[in-house]
Design a protein around this motif. Sequence first.
Motif, PDB file in Angstrom:
ATOM      1  N   ARG A 176       0.828  -1.205   0.000  1.00 36.31           N
ATOM      2  CA  ARG A 176       0.000   0.000   0.000  1.00 36.31           C
ATOM      3  C   ARG A 176       0.862   1.255   0.000  1.00 36.31           C
ATOM      4  NH1 ARG A 176      -5.297  -1.029   0.723  1.00 36.31           N
ATOM      5  NH2 ARG A 176      -5.837  -3.138   1.437  1.00 36.31           N
ATOM      6  N   LEU A 177       0.308   2.313  -0.595  1.00 36.35           N
ATOM      7  CA  LEU A 177       1.023   3.572  -0.732  1.00 36.35           C
ATOM      8  C   LEU A 177       0.038   4.713  -0.481  1.00 36.35           C
ATOM      9  CD1 LEU A 177       3.806   4.758  -1.636  1.00 36.35           C
ATOM     10  CD2 LEU A 177       2.910   4.779  -3.968  1.00 36.35           C
ATOM     11  N   ALA A 178       0.397   5.623   0.421  1.00 33.66           N
ATOM     12  CA  ALA A 178      -0.471   6.772   0.692  1.00 33.66           C
ATOM     13  C   ALA A 178      -0.607   7.627  -0.558  1.00 33.66           C
ATOM     14  CB  ALA A 178       0.103   7.593   1.843  1.00 33.66           C
ATOM     15  N   ASP A 179      -1.800   8.133  -0.787  1.00 31.45           N
ATOM     16  CA  ASP A 179      -2.040   8.954  -1.973  1.00 31.45           C
ATOM     17  C   ASP A 179      -1.231  10.238  -1.956  1.00 31.45           C
ATOM     18  OD1 ASP A 179      -3.783   7.013  -2.767  1.00 31.45           O
ATOM     19  OD2 ASP A 179      -5.508   8.341  -3.035  1.00 31.45           O
ATOM     20  N   ARG A 180      -0.926  10.735  -0.791  1.00 32.19           N
ATOM     21  CA  ARG A 180      -0.041  11.893  -0.683  1.00 32.19           C
ATOM     22  C   ARG A 180       0.754  11.775   0.614  1.00 32.19           C
ATOM     23  NH1 ARG A 180      -5.266  13.518   0.342  1.00 32.19           N
ATOM     24  NH2 ARG A 180      -5.643  14.751   2.237  1.00 32.19           N
ATOM     25  N   PHE A 181       1.967  12.327   0.590  1.00 31.43           N
ATOM     26  CA  PHE A 181       2.857  12.245   1.745  1.00 31.43           C
ATOM     27  C   PHE A 181       2.850  13.542   2.553  1.00 31.43           C
ATOM     28  CE2 PHE A 181       6.121   8.855   0.170  1.00 31.43           C
ATOM     29  CZ  PHE A 181       5.078   7.970  -0.066  1.00 31.43           C
ATOM     30  N   ARG A 182       2.176  14.565   2.026  1.00 27.74           N
ATOM     31  CA  ARG A 182       2.128  15.846   2.722  1.00 27.74           C
ATOM     32  C   ARG A 182       0.726  16.421   2.672  1.00 27.74           C
ATOM     33  NH1 ARG A 182       5.043  21.784   1.506  1.00 27.74           N
ATOM     34  NH2 ARG A 182       4.463  22.636   3.543  1.00 27.74           N
TER      35      ARG A 182
END
Length: 571
Positions: free
Chosen positions: A268-274
Amino acid sequence: MTEQTEILIIGAGPTGLTLANLLGRRGIRTILIEARDKLIDYPRAVGIDDESLRAMQGLGLVDKVLEHTVPDQQIRIVNGAGKIIAGINPTTREFGWPRRNGFVQPLVDQILLEGAQRYDCVEVRLGAKATDVVQDADGVTVTVHSQGKDSSIRAEYLVGCEGGRSFTRQKLGIPFTGETRRQRGLVIDVANDPLGTPHAVFGGDPTRGYATLSLPHGIRRWEFMLLDGEDDDLINSDEFLHQLLRDHVAEPAELDVIRRRVYEHHARLADRFRDGRVLLAGDAAHVMPVVAGQGWNSCIRDALNLGWKLPAVVRGLADDRLLDTYAEERRDHVKAMIDLSVGMSKVVTNRSKVTSAVRDTAAAVIDRLPKLKSYVSGQGFKPMPKYTRGVVVPGKWPESKSVPIEDGVQPGTGTLFPQPHVRTADGEDVLLDDVTGDGWRIFVWNNNPEHFLSADSLAALTALDATLVHAVPATQLRWTAAHATPGVCVVGDASGMLKSWFHARPVSVAIVRPDHVIAAECLAQDLNRTLQKVFGSAYLLPADGTPLPAGSGPGTDSSHFVSSRKRELTS
């Protein structure tokens, strides 16, 4: 009363602890909170790579970390019949350390915790749980529950590093895109290793995939694929564990089991990191299957990236937009690591006899092709960081008839600068980072960097605590050091690796960031112009060479920028 700090970190895992150390080294007021009363004490990650060891070196902790590693750990991949079909054994030292190492995570995490506690500006609070996050244009306020009471901490920036179930990510409503594979695994850790062999084995057995690794201090790990219909509760059955281990040890009942745990293969990968003044890092931003051993190491890369950008922004040396480059740079590389981990997981957990036979045939072909075999053994398939966006200045090779370009040569910009052993003016043989430091560095081959920099550029580099490095063949070291400009670091290329690096490219300068990434490369005469472009990409200085006043975007005179900021820091 609301407590004030510059950076607040949530989560005392490898990401948060490494970041706390990096911020502490740079004098940034930091509070790290962790909901648990103590660090997790059972083995989890089992692989630490050369990039992470280089990071530990920069923190001054590598000697302690090495005590808990198995250097140069080989992997043998076997098929269902137990025949070795491939081997992974990278032996090069591009970054100064072994590329594959077994390790015991809890012991290394404890070293990171003790490392963070060296700094008066860093405070680590265990048993402190974040229960609310509210941000505005000027900062973030976090409600913390500890010892039965609620309190508030106000920070300029918040970094959520609290793992795959991240409270921070969920509070912000950031999607965690990807999959959780149906395939589950069972981890068994035992003390008093009954095998004692130093390598790791990945068993691509279609009946039931497995892996086993030798870990430091007599710990042995096994990981077995759980089949459909096998309930998670089976981990509590000694009989089931003995059945799994019967083909691996003579007396399973005699094993000293210290951990048994079921895990799922998350990708899984977050849609945005900030999100404004909140950043996600480590497992809060990305998770991957364990097979490639890159989860822990990806966390350290995140911390290294943020570990110089946050201080630059907080100290007013860079515009807030620098933090946008964190996601631009890290997200693509993490995605490549997730894809690699998923691919390797499918190789080991594959249950099709036909697919397994095809894999074994392909492995036999690779074994007969020396170059391809060497590529696999040397772990050439591992995606190395290569940033094409963010704080990098990709450019065309210089057009000079005096600098011919060989076919197939790849630019170094966006990749990691090597770390060979070098000789100092005192005659010591040391790793490169130990003499040049872990800040911004300007490496110039066979030339004094100061000769190619303007007064404004030198002033800005001084504000950044950058190091100018004059690299020469070791034969020239004594003479060059005797004639060196004060403040310029002279190193002798004892191994020849630096000369080889520059020889392979039509450049003589590498501008290297604090996380060892090459921001730009050029010929000596182009150093000042190229440096301005680098500063512009980092929102430190605009491309035209006029310095950037703190937080204002492209602006005015560098001497004003440097002196005014120093007055702020000392007032």
